[in-house]
Design an enzyme around this catalytic site. Sequence first.
Site, PDB file in Angstrom:
ATOM      1  CG  HIS A   1      -2.027  -0.948   1.199  1.00 10.34           C
ATOM      2  ND1 HIS A   1      -3.102  -0.874   2.041  1.00 10.34           N
ATOM      3  CD2 HIS A   1      -2.255  -2.012   0.388  1.00 10.34           C
ATOM      4  CE1 HIS A   1      -3.958  -1.849   1.758  1.00 10.34           C
ATOM      5  NE2 HIS A   1      -3.456  -2.563   0.771  1.00 10.34           N
TER       6      HIS A   1
ATOM      7  CE1 TYR B   1      -4.909   3.653   9.224  1.00 10.10           C
ATOM      8  CE2 TYR B   1      -5.472   3.591  11.553  1.00 10.10           C
ATOM      9  CZ  TYR B   1      -4.724   3.138  10.496  1.00 10.10           C
ATOM     10  OH  TYR B   1      -3.794   2.150  10.700  1.00 10.10           O
TER      11      TYR B   1
ATOM     12  N   PRO C   1      -3.627  -0.245  19.188  1.00 15.46           N
ATOM     13  CG  PRO C   1      -5.644  -1.282  18.648  1.00 15.46           C
ATOM     14  CD  PRO C   1      -4.883  -0.726  19.798  1.00 15.46           C
TER      15      PRO C   1
ATOM     16  CE  LYS D   1       4.451   2.851  13.516  1.00 15.22           C
ATOM     17  NZ  LYS D   1       4.820   2.398  12.183  1.00 15.22           N
TER      18      LYS D   1
ATOM     19  CE1 TYR E   1       0.245   2.519   8.247  1.00  9.45           C
ATOM     20  CE2 TYR E   1      -1.054   3.766   9.832  1.00  9.45           C
ATOM     21  CZ  TYR E   1      -0.893   2.673   9.002  1.00  9.45           C
ATOM     22  OH  TYR E   1      -1.887   1.721   8.951  1.00  9.45           O
TER      23      TYR E   1
END
Length: 403
Positions: free
Chosen positions: A72, A213, A306, A310, A396
């Site tokens: 991604h 998200y 979560p 990570k 991220y």
Amino acid sequence: MRTQVAIVGAGPAGLLLSHLLDRAGVESVIVETRSRAYVEARIRAGILEQSTVDLLREAGLGERLDREGDVHRGVYLQWPGARHHLDFVDLVGRSVTVYGQTEVTRDLGRARDAAGQEIVYEVTGTAVHDTDSAIDSAIDTAIDTATVRPSVTFTRADGRAERLEADVVVGCDGSFGPCRTAVPEPATWERTYPYSWLGILADVPPSTDELIYAWHPDGFALHSMRSPTVSRLYLQVPNGTDAATWSDDRIWEALATRLGHGEHGWTLTPGPITGKSVLPMRSFVQQPMRHGRLFLAGDAAHIVPPTGAKGLNLAVADVALLAPALADLLRHKDPRAADAYSERALRRVWRCTHFSWWMTTMLHVTGDPFDAQLQRSQLEWVASSTAAATGLAENYAGLPIGF
Ligand code: PHB
């Protein structure tokens, strides 16, 4: 029993550690409370940072990952009326790969089988002993001549009591295992959050190409995935929620509302739910990550909520530092990297602890209208400022292993 490194825990951290140690010529034995089937079915976030993928590849574990992992470029960040794509490749030159923790654990298990690794599953009463015999000051003699070696005692599934003696013990046994509590008087930090996640697995192709998200006044929602035919989705729910009180229809309805079904022509396709569970959210750090001959890696030393995915990546980063450090210590009698392990690992641990806390507090509704205004302001900043978006992307997609 006797080995060089006794590893407590056969999750991804313990398995990867034994794999990397083996490749560096160091022998280990793993003991695990659960069954292999349980460990391999344990569902966790399935997003691998670039450096995790690179490390698994370099360790010879990349074959199925390269074939089945879904690369991604970034994620979508949204709130009612707005959806923004953050492109990590454009922002920081790194991507993430969707590949379940279950798959990583299975690949590691197979690689350990092929190497003839000894893993003792379903043990009870695991305890660690005599870990504080010094190795750092008199390394040349201490490793070879110590009369009191550290050991792990346990009872096998057939009832036989065992003592596993080793040069060092590594706790990869999570936050409820015995290793963490064998460190005397550690410093600890903990934050619990006033909300949990209700997670579902569904037999339906993902309704999105990349993760969404979503901030929503009803609560956070996340659209993730496991494969082209399996979706993984989450809803923010109050602490103490019983998953059984959420019917499948109620779950899909809440997901549709929070993820913006019908907005800008986007639709959420529901499907049969095959798993449903509630996950508490917690940040926890214990330091140091080493006491004498006992080292901690992964969840044994730190827990992240979560949001940001990570946990596994952090465990892999610990092990990436620890395996060569133990090889230096045990093969070359060079203690420098082992002595530096805790401090080096904790630098990244705290970075990820902050990032996970930041993502969590930016996206979850607290019921406080002031919090909601701050969250919206942050989301708009990240979506409109390249500087802000780069910060999110860098964390991220993951910092380099040596960070
Ligand atoms: C998941 O796929 O389970 C997942 C993905 C991203 C997260 C958390 C969980 O931040």
